[in-house]
Design a protein around this motif. Structure first.
Motif, mmCIF file in Angstrom:
data_model
loop_
_atom_site.group_PDB
_atom_site.id
_atom_site.type_symbol
_atom_site.label_atom_id
_atom_site.label_comp_id
_atom_site.label_asym_id
_atom_site.label_seq_id
_atom_site.Cartn_x
_atom_site.Cartn_y
_atom_site.Cartn_z
ATOM 1 N N THR A 119 0.851 -1.197 0.000
ATOM 2 C CA THR A 119 0.000 0.000 0.000
ATOM 3 C C THR A 119 0.887 1.249 0.000
ATOM 4 O O THR A 119 2.092 1.174 0.245
ATOM 5 C CB THR A 119 -0.894 0.065 1.264
ATOM 6 O OG1 THR A 119 -0.058 -0.038 2.418
ATOM 7 C CG2 THR A 119 -1.923 -1.048 1.295
ATOM 8 N N ARG A 127 -5.316 5.069 2.531
ATOM 9 C CA ARG A 127 -4.347 4.125 1.982
ATOM 10 C C ARG A 127 -4.778 3.702 0.579
ATOM 11 O O ARG A 127 -5.966 3.479 0.330
ATOM 12 C CB ARG A 127 -4.240 2.859 2.864
ATOM 13 C CG ARG A 127 -3.959 3.121 4.333
ATOM 14 C CD ARG A 127 -2.654 3.846 4.573
ATOM 15 N NE ARG A 127 -1.519 3.148 3.999
ATOM 16 C CZ ARG A 127 -0.297 3.704 3.861
ATOM 17 N NH1 ARG A 127 -0.089 4.950 4.239
ATOM 18 N NH2 ARG A 127 0.688 3.019 3.354
ATOM 19 N N THR A 129 -4.031 0.860 -2.506
ATOM 20 C CA THR A 129 -3.386 -0.418 -2.819
ATOM 21 C C THR A 129 -2.399 -0.252 -3.969
ATOM 22 O O THR A 129 -2.708 0.389 -4.969
ATOM 23 C CB THR A 129 -4.451 -1.461 -3.229
ATOM 24 O OG1 THR A 129 -5.318 -1.673 -2.119
ATOM 25 C CG2 THR A 129 -3.809 -2.785 -3.639
#
Ligand SMILES: [Zn+2]
Ligand SMILES: [Zn+2]
Length: 365
Positions: A119, A127, A129
């Motif tokens: 992340t 956050r 990915t």
């Protein structure tokens, strides 16, 4: 950690910061020490094969185990390991019939209800990915992978050379030992003398092949092929080359191995076959390519096969290849053209697009 991130296909890789999760029960955290630049990476970088973005490529790596999950039995912290993209589940039809290179990975990937392995901080403070490519993402200071995606090796093995075993050499040597099962004395032609082709030639020599004929349009690569064991190295773009090989070998070769990933080189491999011969296609061809056998080829008992990742059983094959290197049989030193830092990755891929060098390897300090 620092990683080379592909934000979108067709763009250069960008060096940026990425966070890596802690190992789940069956996962291994590895300090990456070396990673080769492979043509397959370039297919994703240039957009020939689709992938979710952003992503971190890199899949030909060696490193040292930093930490392991609670259930990991096969490696421990401090082990030197080589990663392999042929992560195997261990219980599907392909795994239990000894063809683990065909396994689709099963539960070796994190599922949607688990947090992603990689992340980074998103624009809105949340956050985001970062997609793990081929479940490895080795163009990064650390890798978090399933324990069935790496194997421990002898610590005497230099890790920059060990990295090449993760893809190019496993594929080339696997084609000879696993897919073609070369009988000593049989003739082999290898179309394309990049990292995979050179490894194929070297393995053919180790297997005791008779004539080993290398084909590549670039003179420097033909010279490397001879160093690695080719008995002859020719230019396939010369129209006289294929008929000359067919004549000189008394009707064609027993095994023709395509190691480029181009339609023309696959067609050349088929044309080089003798009656009963087998063409093996290793390269990742553009998705709309097709290779075929004509009616006369089929009446002549010719065969055509794919051999993804050299049809490896990497937990067994890789330590054997390490042993071949340490005994002076496998020549990995000639295959490495240059060692570069992670910051030089885009120049490395530019060189690959030019087609002139064998293998560039990123080394991490
Ligand atoms: Zn590769
Ligand atoms: Zn499986």
């Amino acid at each position: 950690m620092k990683a080379a991130i592909l934000e979108a296909a067709g763009q250069p890789l960008r060096i940026g910061d990425v966070d890596i999760a802690d190992p789940a029960p069956h996962e291994v955290l590895i300090d990456t020490k070396a990673c080769g630049l492979c043509h397959s990476d370039l297919h994703f970088i240039d957009g020939a094969y689709p992938h979710a973005m952003p992503a971190i490529p890199g899949h030909e790596a060696a490193g040292i185990v930093a930490a392991v999950g609670s259930e990991v039995k096969t490696v421990k912290p401090g082990d030197h390991v080589v990663s392999c993209l042929s992560a195997f589940c261990g219980h599907c039809e392909f795994c239990v019939t000894g063809r683990m290179a065909l396994c689709l990975g099963g539960d070796t990937r994190r599922s949607g209800d688990q947090p992603p392995r990689l992340t980074r901080s998103g624009g809105d403070g949340g956050r985001e990915t970062v997609n793990q490519m081929l479940n490895l993402s080795a163009f990064a200071e650390r890798m978090l992978i399933h324990e069935h995606a790496c194997v421990a090796i002898d610590k005497d093995m230099p890790l920059d050379r060990a990295a090449l075993l993760g893809c190019a050499v496993t594929t080339g040597a696997g084609a000879i030992f696993n897919a073609c099962k070369i009988v000593p004395g049989e003739t082999v032609a290898v179309v394309g003398c990049g990292g995979v082709g050179l490894a194929t030639i070297n393995a053919a020599k180790i297997a005791g092949a008779g004539a080993v004929i290398a084909l590549d349009p670039i003179a420097e690569k033909r010279e490397l092929a001879k160093v690695l064991g080719a008995t002859e190295a020719l230019d396939p773009t010369d129209e006289a080359t294929v008929p000359a090989i067919v004549k000189a070998t008394g009707g064609g070769v027993h095994h023709a191995i395509e190691a480029v990933g181009r339609q023309a080189s696959a067609d050349t491999a088929v044309k080089l076959l003798r009656r009963g011969g087998t063409a093996t296609i290793l390269g990742m061809m553009p998705l709309d390519c097709k290779v075929g056998l004509g009616a006369m080829d089929l009446l002549g008992g010719k065969k055509l096969q794919g051999a993804i990742m050299g049809m490896n059983h990497f937990p067994v094959d890789l330590p054997r290849l390490v042993d071949f290197y340490l005994r002076g049989l496998l020549d990995l030193d000639t295959i490495i053209a240059e060692r570069i830092s992670l910051d030089q990755i885009n120049q490395g891929f530019d060189k690959m697009r030019g087609g002139h060098s064998a293998r560039s390897v990123i080394v991490f300090d």
